[in-house]
Design a protein around this motif. Structure first.
Motif, PDB file in Angstrom:
ATOM      1  N   LEU A 148     116.950  30.636  64.962  1.00 36.46           N
ATOM      2  CA  LEU A 148     116.652  31.790  64.105  1.00 36.46           C
ATOM      3  C   LEU A 148     115.293  32.383  64.453  1.00 36.46           C
ATOM      4  N   VAL A 149     114.315  31.503  64.726  1.00 29.59           N
ATOM      5  CA  VAL A 149     112.981  31.970  65.125  1.00 29.59           C
ATOM      6  C   VAL A 149     113.072  32.766  66.426  1.00 29.59           C
ATOM      7  N   ASP A 150     113.851  32.268  67.367  1.00 33.60           N
ATOM      8  CA  ASP A 150     113.988  32.944  68.662  1.00 33.60           C
ATOM      9  C   ASP A 150     114.634  34.320  68.497  1.00 33.60           C
ATOM     10  N   PRO A 180     114.953  18.201  58.453  1.00 26.34           N
ATOM     11  CA  PRO A 180     113.714  17.420  58.648  1.00 26.34           C
ATOM     12  C   PRO A 180     112.740  17.624  57.495  1.00 26.34           C
ATOM     13  N   GLU A 181     111.802  16.719  57.362  1.00 26.20           N
ATOM     14  CA  GLU A 181     110.783  16.868  56.326  1.00 26.20           C
ATOM     15  C   GLU A 181     109.913  18.097  56.583  1.00 26.20           C
ATOM     16  N   LYS A 182     109.677  18.390  57.859  1.00 24.57           N
ATOM     17  CA  LYS A 182     108.884  19.558  58.220  1.00 24.57           C
ATOM     18  C   LYS A 182     109.434  20.139  59.518  1.00 24.57           C
ATOM     19  N   TYR A 183     109.674  21.437  59.502  1.00 28.81           N
ATOM     20  CA  TYR A 183     110.163  22.102  60.714  1.00 28.81           C
ATOM     21  C   TYR A 183     109.014  22.324  61.695  1.00 28.81           C
ATOM     22  N   GLU A 184     109.306  22.089  62.958  1.00 31.43           N
ATOM     23  CA  GLU A 184     108.328  22.316  64.020  1.00 31.43           C
ATOM     24  C   GLU A 184     108.791  23.515  64.846  1.00 31.43           C
ATOM     25  N   PHE A 185     108.296  24.686  64.476  1.00 32.75           N
ATOM     26  CA  PHE A 185     108.706  25.900  65.160  1.00 32.75           C
ATOM     27  C   PHE A 185     107.792  26.203  66.350  1.00 32.75           C
ATOM     28  N   LYS A 186     108.378  26.818  67.374  1.00 36.18           N
ATOM     29  CA  LYS A 186     107.617  27.258  68.544  1.00 36.18           C
ATOM     30  C   LYS A 186     107.751  28.772  68.673  1.00 36.18           C
TER      31      LYS A 186
END
Length: 241
Positions: A130-132, A91-97
């Motif tokens: 990966l964030v999780d 994506p153009e920008k990752y949306e991390f939570k």
């Protein structure tokens, strides 16, 4: 029987066969000649010279890949398609939570992960995994290890104070009391809480400083010979003349 004898024997047989067939319109017998190099007879049908082999099948082509292998053109085309699919998935920008509910996402961690996920060609869902993993597994272990190391450090400071020649040993209890007196008198409540919660209150240099302040506070008054007056505790602490 030698080769010469064998040839003479066959020639005689051919001559007899020709005579028998003469009345039936037969022709001259077929001459038989020997090939001295190969040991075979020319003119005999179906006889091949020694060493001559019959080749069957296609001649191997060194440029043709073996069965199951792909040509360089096929490999290049597959790589081209893979690169295209990778570019389309990023994506153009990752949306991390945040991996932990109610906890704010670490902005520095997200910024560091973005180029890595982009290089690996991950889509947003894959990058979120990966964030999780980092937030739920790796980060808590790092924080626990840091807390353990800090606890060991503050404990080492406390032991150093107890054995210090100046403020430890037999005078440890009284010196700690003087240090506590100085903190109670001059340190704000927030500072005292911070020193206690972090363990920085065990630092030997800080304890020495507070002990000196406490000793100065214990001196009721100091008579000044040139003024005949007295110095307050603040004057003693801050060096006012």
């Amino acid at each position: 029987m030698t080769l010469i004898e064998r040839l003479i024997y066959r020639r005689l047989q051919s001559a007899d066969a020709g005579n028998d067939a003469g009345g039936a319109g037969g022709g001259d017998p077929v001459p038989v000649q020997a090939d001295a190099a190969t040991g075979t007879e020319a003119g005999v049908e179906g006889v091949k010279p020694a060493g001559e082999e019959k080749h069957t099948g296609d001649t191997p082509n060194p440029d043709k890949p073996a069965d199951g292998e792909k040509t360089p053109e096929q490999l290049a085309e597959e790589q081209k398609l893979a690169d295209k699919a990778k570019a389309e998935s990023v994506p153009e920008k990752y949306e991390f939570k945040s991996p932990v509910e109610g906890q704010e996402l670490d902005a520095d961690m997200a910024a560091a992960l973005d180029p890595v996920a982009r290089e690996l060609g991950l889509n947003n869902e894959q990058a979120q995994k990966l964030v999780d993993i980092y937030g739920k597994d790796i980060l808590p272990k790092l924080e626990a290890r840091q807390a353990e190391n800090w606890a060991k450090q503050t404990e080492a400071w406390a032991n150093e104070v107890k054995t210090d020649k100046e403020i430890g040993g037999d005078g440890f209890v009284s010196n700690v009391g003087l240090a506590q007196k100085a903190l109670d008198q001059f340190a704000p409540a927030g500072l005292r809480d911070y020193l206690e919660s972090t363990g920085l209150g065990n630092h030997p240099d800080l304890v020495r400083f507070c002990v000196k302040v406490g000793k100065a506070m214990s001196e009721d008054t100091i008579v000044m010979s040139n003024t005949g007056g007295q110095r307050s505790q603040a004057d003693i602490l801050y060096g006012n003349k």
